[in-house]
Design a protein around this motif. Structure first.
Motif, PDB file in Angstrom:
ATOM      1  N   LEU A 147       0.861  -1.177   0.000  1.00 37.10           N
ATOM      2  CA  LEU A 147       0.000   0.000   0.000  1.00 37.10           C
ATOM      3  C   LEU A 147       0.897   1.226   0.000  1.00 37.10           C
ATOM      4  N   THR A 149       1.249   4.677   0.304  1.00 41.45           N
ATOM      5  CA  THR A 149       0.507   5.856   0.758  1.00 41.45           C
ATOM      6  C   THR A 149       1.411   7.067   0.970  1.00 41.45           C
ATOM      7  N   ASP A 150       2.706   6.887   0.844  1.00 39.46           N
ATOM      8  CA  ASP A 150       3.665   7.971   1.040  1.00 39.46           C
ATOM      9  C   ASP A 150       4.014   8.590  -0.321  1.00 39.46           C
ATOM     10  N   SER A 164      -0.219  -0.273  -7.047  1.00 45.37           N
ATOM     11  CA  SER A 164      -0.840  -0.226  -5.726  1.00 45.37           C
ATOM     12  C   SER A 164      -2.264   0.326  -5.818  1.00 45.37           C
ATOM     13  N   GLN A 173      -7.871   2.330   2.357  1.00 46.91           N
ATOM     14  CA  GLN A 173      -6.672   3.133   2.075  1.00 46.91           C
ATOM     15  C   GLN A 173      -6.645   3.653   0.651  1.00 46.91           C
ATOM     16  N   GLU A 176      -6.071   7.412   0.028  1.00 45.56           N
ATOM     17  CA  GLU A 176      -4.726   7.826   0.419  1.00 45.56           C
ATOM     18  C   GLU A 176      -3.689   7.370  -0.598  1.00 45.56           C
ATOM     19  N   ILE A 177      -3.865   6.172  -1.133  1.00 43.38           N
ATOM     20  CA  ILE A 177      -2.947   5.649  -2.144  1.00 43.38           C
ATOM     21  C   ILE A 177      -3.020   6.484  -3.416  1.00 43.38           C
ATOM     22  N   ALA A 180      -1.408   9.858  -2.883  1.00 40.11           N
ATOM     23  CA  ALA A 180       0.054   9.797  -2.940  1.00 40.11           C
ATOM     24  C   ALA A 180       0.543   9.724  -4.376  1.00 40.11           C
ATOM     25  N   TYR A 221      -7.094  16.525  -0.298  1.00 41.37           N
ATOM     26  CA  TYR A 221      -5.759  15.996  -0.574  1.00 41.37           C
ATOM     27  C   TYR A 221      -4.979  16.940  -1.480  1.00 41.37           C
TER      28      TYR A 221
END
Length: 301
Positions: A147, A149-150, A164, A173, A176-177, A180, A221
């Motif tokens: 995953l 996410t960063d 991902s 998630q 968030e993925i 990123a 985001y």
């Protein structure tokens, strides 16, 4: 017929063949031989059999030598599989032996499965009949794809970040993925970033995409930069225009069918492929009065 999701995953390996190494080493703990670079090669694995055999992609790892051409040290058959396909139990072993013979080096089978049931089915050993000769595919499913996410990690490995998103878009998630990934894409040149954004849009269902976008907007985001908004808006506009063109084309064909006017397959295909909305509108207007498809299309064909 391959889906958009299937084609998106295959293209990731074509864009960066070393993605195969990342998955083999970090997701499956496979030890690779020393190599200098990886490249895509012909996926045609037909030998002397009359049936054409073609894998989704072939990645070859090569090691440089001072006096000779780079030597292959490992061949990787990459297959994207969304569900059960018993034909693969026969074709996958042939793919491996064919590639191994062609390269004269070891070969492995790497199967990418976007869903858990497919991953479970594909990971089963394939008994080839000869004592001790069993093929166990190396399978990367949702559990093996990280995953991402960063945004920093996504920028370091964009292809893995795209993979991902494809594997985990419908998880909690997912937003968030995707956030990123789009933050990372903002730092690429516009053409390359648009390519990856288009791959994600094509791979995800409209329902999943709409949910992700709604969540991202609600949580503010960073991906909602001018670039991302422009590209998403453009993609939606193109999608809506394409949908309108398809609807108009089908309307023309329905009118002609209702009037018992024969439409050859070649004409039918050209009507459906037309994306000029004004021309389609003109065809709709005259479809109710013409006597043949030639009169409808005239010299356009």
């Amino acid at each position: 017929m391959p889906t958009a999701e299937h084609e998106a995953v295959v293209r990731l390996f074509r864009e960066r063949p070393d993605l195969a190494a990342d998955l083999l080493v970090h997701s499956l703990d496979v030890e690779l031989p020393d190599y200098d670079y990886a490249g895509i090669e012909s996926a045609d694995l037909t030998e002397v059999t009359p049936t054409e055999r073609r894998s989704d992609s072939v990645v070859v790892f090569r090691r440089k030598h001072s006096d000779d051409d780079p030597k292959p040290v490992l061949g990787v058959i990459v297959e994207v599989q969304r569900g059960r396909d018993t034909d693969k139990l026969w074709s996958w072993p042939m793919y491996l032996t064919s590639l191994r013979a062609r390269l004269e080096c070891p070969a492995v089978l790497l199967v990418i499965c976007p869903n858990a049931p497919a991953a479970h089915w594909c990971s089963r050993p394939i008994d080839l009949g000869h004592p001790g000769l069993v093929l166990t595919p190396l399978v990367v499913g949702p559990t093996e794809v990280p995953l991402v996410t960063d945004p920093v990690r996504a920028a370091e490995d964009v292809e893995l970040a795209v993979l991902s998103v494809i594997h985990h878009a419908d998880t909690p998630q997912g937003p968030e993925i995707l956030g990123a990934l789009f933050t990372a894409l903002h730092n690429l040149d516009n053409d390359q970033a648009s390519m990856y954004a288009d791959m994600v849009r094509a791979a995800l269902s409209q329902e999943v995409w709409d949910h992700l976008e709604k969540q991202l907007k609600a949580e503010n985001y960073e991906y909602l930069s001018d670039w991302a908004r422009d590209n998403i808006a453009r993609g939606k506009a193109e999608g809506k225009a394409e949908g309108r063109a398809e609807g108009k084309a089908e309307a023309i064909l329905e009118v002609l069918s209702a009037r018992d006017i024969e439409v050859p397959d070649s004409f039918r295909d050209k009507i459906r492929k037309c994306d000029d909305l004004d021309r389609l509108d003109a065809w709709i207007r005259v479809a109710a009065t013409i006597e043949s498809v030639d009169a409808l299309l005239g010299e356009d064909l």
